[in-house]
Design an enzyme around this catalytic site. Structure first.
Site, mmCIF file in Angstrom:
data_model
loop_
_atom_site.group_PDB
_atom_site.id
_atom_site.type_symbol
_atom_site.label_atom_id
_atom_site.label_comp_id
_atom_site.label_asym_id
_atom_site.label_seq_id
_atom_site.Cartn_x
_atom_site.Cartn_y
_atom_site.Cartn_z
ATOM 1 C CE1 TYR A 180 -3.466 -2.638 0.387
ATOM 2 C CE2 TYR A 180 -2.185 -3.172 2.430
ATOM 3 C CZ TYR A 180 -3.099 -3.777 1.614
ATOM 4 O OH TYR A 180 -3.898 -4.719 1.774
ATOM 5 C CE1 TYR A 227 -7.366 -6.351 3.320
ATOM 6 C CE2 TYR A 227 -6.424 -8.361 4.643
ATOM 7 C CZ TYR A 227 -6.627 -7.257 3.573
ATOM 8 O OH TYR A 227 -5.337 -7.595 2.607
ATOM 9 C CG ASP A 245 -10.454 -14.755 6.365
ATOM 10 O OD1 ASP A 245 -9.532 -15.494 6.747
ATOM 11 O OD2 ASP A 245 -10.614 -13.747 5.463
ATOM 12 C CE LYS A 278 -2.428 -11.498 8.147
ATOM 13 N NZ LYS A 278 -3.763 -11.168 7.444
#
Ligand SMILES: *Cc1c(COP(=O)(O)O)cnc(C)c1O
Length: 448
Positions: free
Chosen positions: A39, A167, A268, A297
């Site tokens: 980003y 997200y 998720d 992750k």
């Protein structure tokens, strides 16, 4: 192994970048002009710190300074860096094979990892797809749900429902499930599918349950129930979309509405999985078993990119009636990543993670709650090994990042959020140093 030639020997020496070579000012100049970081803009890049080594909970920078790492490299490095057990797993696997294709071939590290995942997740989750990143695991979950309903003769079920403030990743399918306002929808609206979004759950994790919290969600299910393939959400903790902790009652009600309307539930757990919230998987706070679960992750203890999508036998058999599952990344089931994931899971289970996370939860409360009264602070909240200081205004990254580094801590705020998710092995002393650094910076922002 065959003997090494002279040319190869010199290549081996120069390939060892980590220990033999310094990051020069020219390197950093090249980085600014030629390399995307997450980003960032090439026109006005935010500053980057040059890290030369990582050990335990410390990052060593080019100038020799050491930072206490509050991020675990975005939820991933739960056992700390350069861990002897994880290193051994990679080195061992490297000697037999670093990678082979998973198409038509299988191998022990892949099988051993899936055995562990099937054993540690709720019993109905029986099949595993090994993906190469979290976003891809979410794409696979979406495809599973869509293929399932086509195979079940209900092709009208092709829309998804998600929560605002969520997200789920940066690829097209996952991005379409992220918060439609804070997310990237506006830039890509023309090609993104339009899904159904319920409001952010406004019931905090430990507040009393109020029926009004689920009503907007319920109303949307009544309106769209017949066209919905799946509800996709982050259980209990909304991560990168706002670091909010919501009530287990909400999740229980979502699960029962899904069951009532025949909608699949996709949890998720990419950020929340592997103990971070105080349960091995956040769904356990609500006693809910999803039809599909994504993991990523912390799966490899932060060593390598790897993710997984698990589903129930009803979904895996149901979708296979018509077509094979239409996904197969080149690096699917990478053996190096699978063996370090096995080692990370074994370490987690052997290491008394519940006690570690509980200790961190108490330490984060002690260390961050004093921020609650400060002028710049809107809210402070802690759940498991996650601590959040929410500010009233968005931070200026050009300003705050160097200040945090000067305090000797590695913390990467975004928007109004300063948040910590330390490695489970962090000592009480390092945790209080970390929190003290954050407190001083927040005090400064408050003019105190
Ligand atoms: C980080 C994250 C993803 C995306 O994972 P990547 O590995 O960055 O692609 C998806 N869902 C959640 C909840 C996440 O936290």
């Amino acid at each position: 192994m065959r003997p090494v030639t002279d040319v190869e020997r010199s290549l081996i020496e120069s390939a060892n970048l980590g220990s033999r070579q310094q990051i020069t000012d020219e390197d950093l100049q090249f980085d600014r002009c030629h390399i995307w970081h997450p980003y960032t803009s090439i026109v006005s890049p935010t500053p980057v710190a040059a890290v030369v080594a990582a050990q335990g909970v410390y990052l060593r920078l080019r100038d020799g300074s050491e930072l206490v790492d509050g991020m675990s490299s975005w939820w991933a490095a739960i056992h700390g860096y350069n861990h002897p057990v994880l290193n051994a797993a990679v080195e061992d696997q490297l000697r037999s094979m670093s990678h082979v294709m998973f198409g038509g071939l299988t191998h022990k590290p892949g099988i051993a990892l899936c055995q562990r995942l099937v054993a540690m997740t709720p019993p109905p989750l029986q099949t595993v797809f090994l993906a190469d990143s979290g976003s891809v695991a979410v794409e696979v979950a979406i495809k599973m749900a869509l293929q399932y309903w086509q195979a079940q003769g209900q092709p009208q079920r092709q829309r998804l429902m998600s929560l605002r403030g969520g997200y789920h990743g940066d690829t097209m399918g996952a991005m379409a499930l992220c918060d439609p306002e804070q997310g990237m929808h506006s830039l890509f609206r023309a090609v993104l599918p339009s899904h159904v979004f319920a409001p952010v759950p406004d019931c905090r994790f430990d507040s009393d349950w109020e029926e009004s919290c689920i009503q907007p969600f319920e109303a949307l299910v009544r309106q769209h129930g017949d066209e919905l393939a799946a509800v996709v959400l982050e259980p209990i903790v909304q991560g990168a979309g706002g670091m909010r902790f919501y009530s287990p009652h909400y999740l229980r009600r979502v699960a029962s509405l899904c069951r009532e309307w025949g909608i699949l539930l996709i949890a998720d757990e990419i950020a929340t999985g592997f103990g971070r919230t105080g349960k091995m998987f956040a769904c356990e706070h609500a006693g809910v078993v999803p039809d599909i679960m994504t993991l990523g992750k912390a799966l490899t203890g932060g060593y390598m990119t790897l993710a997984a999508t698990l589903c129930t036998q009803a979904v895996s058999r149901g979708l296979s009636e018509q077509y094979p599952l239409m996904h197969g990344p080149t690096f699917m089931g990478n053996p190096l990543a699978c063996s370090v994931a096995c080692a990370s899971i074994d370490l987690l289970v052997a290491g008394g993670w519940q006690g570690q996370v509980k200790r961190l939860e108490e330490g984060l409360r002690r260390g961050l709650m004093p921020c609650a009264g400060l002028a710049a602070v809107a809210d402070v909240r802690v759940l498991g090994a996650i601590g959040v200081v929410e500010l009233k205004q968005a931070v200026d990254m050009h300003q705050i990042q160097p200040r945090l580094v000067a305090e000797g801590v590695w913390v990467r705020p975004f928007g109004k959020l300063i948040y910590l998710m330390p490695a489970y092995i962090m000592s009480d002393e390092d945790l209080s140093r970390l929190c003290a650094g954050v407190r001083r910076v927040v005090q400064e922002l408050s003019g105190a």
